[in-house]
Design a protein around this motif. Structure first.
Motif, PDB file in Angstrom:
ATOM      1  N   ALA A   6       0.484  -0.775  -0.441  1.00 12.88           N
ATOM      2  CA  ALA A   6      -0.306  -0.175  -0.144  1.00 12.88           C
ATOM      3  C   ALA A   6       0.755   1.179   0.165  1.00 12.88           C
ATOM      4  N   TRP A   7       2.222   1.391   0.638  1.00  7.28           N
ATOM      5  CA  TRP A   7       2.687   2.693   0.609  1.00  7.28           C
ATOM      6  C   TRP A   7       3.783   2.616  -0.535  1.00  7.28           C
ATOM      7  N   VAL A   8       3.859   1.662  -1.577  1.00  5.03           N
ATOM      8  CA  VAL A   8       4.142   2.038  -2.606  1.00  5.03           C
ATOM      9  C   VAL A   8       3.737   2.128  -3.526  1.00  5.03           C
ATOM     10  N   ARG A   9       2.621   1.448  -3.315  1.00  6.59           N
ATOM     11  CA  ARG A   9       1.633   2.114  -4.515  1.00  6.59           C
ATOM     12  C   ARG A   9       1.473   3.392  -4.058  1.00  6.59           C
ATOM     13  N   ALA A  10       1.355   4.083  -2.951  1.00  4.66           N
ATOM     14  CA  ALA A  10      -0.021   5.345  -3.183  1.00  4.66           C
ATOM     15  C   ALA A  10       1.582   6.642  -2.726  1.00  4.66           C
ATOM     16  N   GLU A  11       2.927   6.007  -2.710  1.00  4.36           N
ATOM     17  CA  GLU A  11       3.848   6.772  -2.861  1.00  4.36           C
ATOM     18  C   GLU A  11       3.449   7.074  -4.374  1.00  4.36           C
ATOM     19  N   GLY A  12       3.266   5.941  -5.440  1.00  3.79           N
ATOM     20  CA  GLY A  12       3.664   5.752  -6.877  1.00  3.79           C
ATOM     21  C   GLY A  12       2.608   7.037  -7.450  1.00  3.79           C
ATOM     22  N   ARG A  13       1.547   7.351  -6.290  1.00  4.72           N
ATOM     23  CA  ARG A  13       0.613   8.351  -6.901  1.00  4.72           C
ATOM     24  C   ARG A  13       1.021   9.696  -5.999  1.00  4.72           C
ATOM     25  N   TRP A  14       1.335   9.816  -5.319  1.00  5.81           N
ATOM     26  CA  TRP A  14       2.229  10.939  -4.292  1.00  5.81           C
ATOM     27  C   TRP A  14       3.084  11.202  -6.296  1.00  5.81           C
ATOM     28  N   SER A  15       4.048  10.651  -6.352  1.00  7.87           N
ATOM     29  CA  SER A  15       5.191  10.980  -7.530  1.00  7.87           C
ATOM     30  C   SER A  15       4.614  11.531  -8.734  1.00  7.87           C
ATOM     31  N   LEU A  16       3.185  11.464  -8.440  1.00  5.01           N
ATOM     32  CA  LEU A  16       3.152  11.756 -10.286  1.00  5.01           C
ATOM     33  C   LEU A  16       2.494  13.584  -9.965  1.00  5.01           C
ATOM     34  N   THR A  17       2.600  14.133  -8.646  1.00  8.18           N
ATOM     35  CA  THR A  17       2.382  15.765  -8.540  1.00  8.18           C
ATOM     36  C   THR A  17       3.948  16.036  -7.528  1.00  8.18           C
ATOM     37  N   SER A  18       4.469  15.597  -6.905  1.00  5.15           N
ATOM     38  CA  SER A  18       5.648  15.476  -6.252  1.00  5.15           C
ATOM     39  C   SER A  18       7.076  15.550  -6.282  1.00  5.15           C
ATOM     40  N   ALA A  46       8.892  15.813  -3.497  1.00  8.81           N
ATOM     41  CA  ALA A  46       9.344  15.367  -2.391  1.00  8.81           C
ATOM     42  C   ALA A  46       9.372  14.495  -1.489  1.00  8.81           C
ATOM     43  N   PRO A  47      10.064  13.301  -0.854  1.00  9.92           N
ATOM     44  CA  PRO A  47       9.816  12.169  -0.210  1.00  9.92           C
ATOM     45  C   PRO A  47       8.457  12.289   0.658  1.00  9.92           C
ATOM     46  N   PRO A  48       8.130  11.345   0.822  1.00  7.70           N
ATOM     47  CA  PRO A  48       6.479  12.007   1.044  1.00  7.70           C
ATOM     48  C   PRO A  48       6.816  11.389   2.185  1.00  7.70           C
ATOM     49  N   SER A  49       5.288  11.658   3.741  1.00  6.90           N
ATOM     50  CA  SER A  49       5.348  11.277   4.887  1.00  6.90           C
ATOM     51  C   SER A  49       4.900  10.178   5.106  1.00  6.90           C
ATOM     52  N   LEU A  50       3.998   9.768   6.219  1.00  7.24           N
ATOM     53  CA  LEU A  50       3.093   8.796   6.447  1.00  7.24           C
ATOM     54  C   LEU A  50       2.571   9.738   6.348  1.00  7.24           C
ATOM     55  N   LYS A  51       1.874  11.057   6.922  1.00  2.36           N
ATOM     56  CA  LYS A  51       0.549  11.911   7.368  1.00  2.36           C
ATOM     57  C   LYS A  51       0.637  12.126   6.154  1.00  2.36           C
ATOM     58  N   ASP A  52       1.528  12.191   5.089  1.00  2.00           N
ATOM     59  CA  ASP A  52       1.598  12.895   3.358  1.00  2.00           C
ATOM     60  C   ASP A  52      -0.150  11.663   2.601  1.00  2.00           C
ATOM     61  N   PHE A 111      -2.248  -2.104   7.194  1.00  2.00           N
ATOM     62  CA  PHE A 111      -2.831  -1.167   6.392  1.00  2.00           C
ATOM     63  C   PHE A 111      -1.621  -0.506   5.923  1.00  2.00           C
ATOM     64  N   MET A 112      -0.570   0.341   6.169  1.00  4.74           N
ATOM     65  CA  MET A 112       0.378   1.360   5.966  1.00  4.74           C
ATOM     66  C   MET A 112       1.453   1.736   6.535  1.00  4.74           C
ATOM     67  N   ALA A 113       2.829   0.988   6.013  1.00  2.62           N
ATOM     68  CA  ALA A 113       3.882   0.506   6.620  1.00  2.62           C
ATOM     69  C   ALA A 113       5.391   0.755   5.434  1.00  2.62           C
ATOM     70  N   ARG A 114       6.104   2.138   5.828  1.00  5.05           N
ATOM     71  CA  ARG A 114       7.155   1.857   5.154  1.00  5.05           C
ATOM     72  C   ARG A 114       7.872   1.340   5.357  1.00  5.05           C
ATOM     73  N   PRO A 115       7.839   0.123   3.742  1.00  2.00           N
ATOM     74  CA  PRO A 115       9.442  -1.100   3.614  1.00  2.00           C
ATOM     75  C   PRO A 115      10.736  -0.506   3.360  1.00  2.00           C
ATOM     76  N   ARG A 116      11.068  -1.298   3.924  1.00  2.00           N
ATOM     77  CA  ARG A 116      12.995  -1.339   4.474  1.00  2.00           C
ATOM     78  C   ARG A 116      13.730  -2.185   3.142  1.00  2.00           C
ATOM     79  N   PRO A 117      14.945  -1.267   2.842  1.00  2.00           N
ATOM     80  CA  PRO A 117      15.862  -1.581   1.850  1.00  2.00           C
ATOM     81  C   PRO A 117      15.569  -3.271   1.616  1.00  2.00           C
ATOM     82  N   GLN A 118      15.461  -3.743   2.933  1.00  2.00           N
ATOM     83  CA  GLN A 118      15.643  -5.426   2.469  1.00  2.00           C
ATOM     84  C   GLN A 118      14.703  -5.861   2.095  1.00  2.00           C
ATOM     85  N   ASP A 119      13.479  -5.029   1.932  1.00  2.00           N
ATOM     86  CA  ASP A 119      12.116  -5.914   2.187  1.00  2.00           C
ATOM     87  C   ASP A 119      12.088  -6.074   1.032  1.00  2.00           C
TER      88      ASP A 119
END
Length: 308
Positions: free
Chosen positions: A151-163, A165-171, A182-190
């Motif tokens: 969910a984070w990666v999908r939401a970050e993809g939508r965010w990147s269409l308009t910004s 800046a790296p998004p925060s969880l609240k973004d 429901f929503m958690a930032r992936p770690r690099p090793q994930d």
């Protein structure tokens, strides 16, 4: 009458046409009967006997023909195997493969998932969007990426269409905490294809480990004391902001929330009732606060927490 009930009325010694040998369940076949009729449908075997599932145009339910005994069947022809049908359906549901090299390393998987997420966010065709979502999930399945991190990666993809800046969880979410499912930032090793790498623990900053009032330390203390505690809501990262759910009784009859957030160099805690509201809930709260487990809970929450 059910199909199995019908089978019970068939002579158990009846002979069946040898052409059914090797045909798999749900293969599409054409059966030519000795009376001249021809039936197309899906093959099904019940108790070692052959049946055909057909559907008349306009009908909502399948019609069962059989058992197909040797005295009734003239020949059997396989139109299409279930394996090929499944393959075609799978290909259609994914559509044309999204351009890009096949991922090998963790960075490859992360980059391709991010590109797919951005493509999903910008796609206006509903059918193509659904195909891209399935391609995204197929790739995420290969590295067992958790649903909240997808969910984070999908939401970050939508965010990147308009910004940029790296998004925060609240973004990406409606608050600065969210259920990890429901929503958690992936770690690099994930994103690593090696399960052993993905299982590595997250490195917590030394100052967090040294702070007895930090979220990880208080959470471990609650668990070591035998209390039923879990991270209900987590910030980004979890050691800065979290809400720990503690159930002293089953259900919500003894539920409390220990919430923590940073305040400068300190972590502020608040203990609150997590059950329902009303007169009955008030009696449940008072009863739960008389439990020895509640005294343990209060003792483990750092001094200055507000109990309510």
């Amino acid at each position: 009458m059910s199909l199995l009930a019908d089978v019970q009325h068939i002579d158990a010694n009846a002979a069946y046409h040898p052409s059914f040998a090797g045909i798999e369940t749900r293969d599409r076949i054409r059966v030519r009967m000795r009376d001249g009729l021809v039936h197309d449908g899906a093959y099904m075997s019940v108790a070692g006997m052959a049946f055909l599932l057909t559907r008349v145009p306009g009908d909502l339910l399948d019609t069962t023909i059989g058992p197909l005994t040797a005295d009734l069947v003239d020949s059997v022809e396989v139109i299409k195997t279930w394996a090929s049908i499944s393959s075609e359906r799978h290909h259609h549901s994914r559509g044309e493969r999204f351009p890009g090299a096949e991922p090998i390393t963790a960075l490859d998987f992360e980059y391709r998932l991010q590109r797919l997420a951005r493509a999903i966010g910008s796609e206006v065709n509903i059918e193509r969007k659904a195909q891209l979502v399935r391609q995204f999930d197929d790739l995420a399945d290969r590295i067992s990426l958790a649903s909240g991190k997808r969910a984070w990666v999908r939401a970050e993809g939508r965010w990147s269409l308009t910004s940029n800046a790296p998004p925060s969880l609240k973004d990406l979410w409606q608050a600065d905490v969210a259920s990890p499912s429901f929503m958690a930032r992936p770690r690099p090793q994930d994103f690593d294809p090696d399960p052993a790498v993905r299982r590595r623990r997250t490195i917590v900053p030394a100052k967090v480990i040294a702070d007895p009032h930090s979220i990880p330390n208080v959470y471990r203390a609650l668990r070591r004391a035998g209390l039923k505690a879990r991270i209900a809501l987590a910030g980004d990262p979890v050691w800065r902001r979290a809400e720990i759910q503690v159930d002293l009784r089953d259900g919500r009859k003894g539920r409390f929330y220990a919430s923590a957030k940073p305040a400068g160099d300190r972590t502020l805690w608040r203990l609150a009732w997590g059950g329902n509201e009303g007169a009955t809930a008030t009696r449940q709260r008072i009863s739960a606060q008389r439990l020895p487990e509640y005294r343990t809970l209060v003792a483990l929450i750092p001094t200055g927490a507000l109990a309510s």
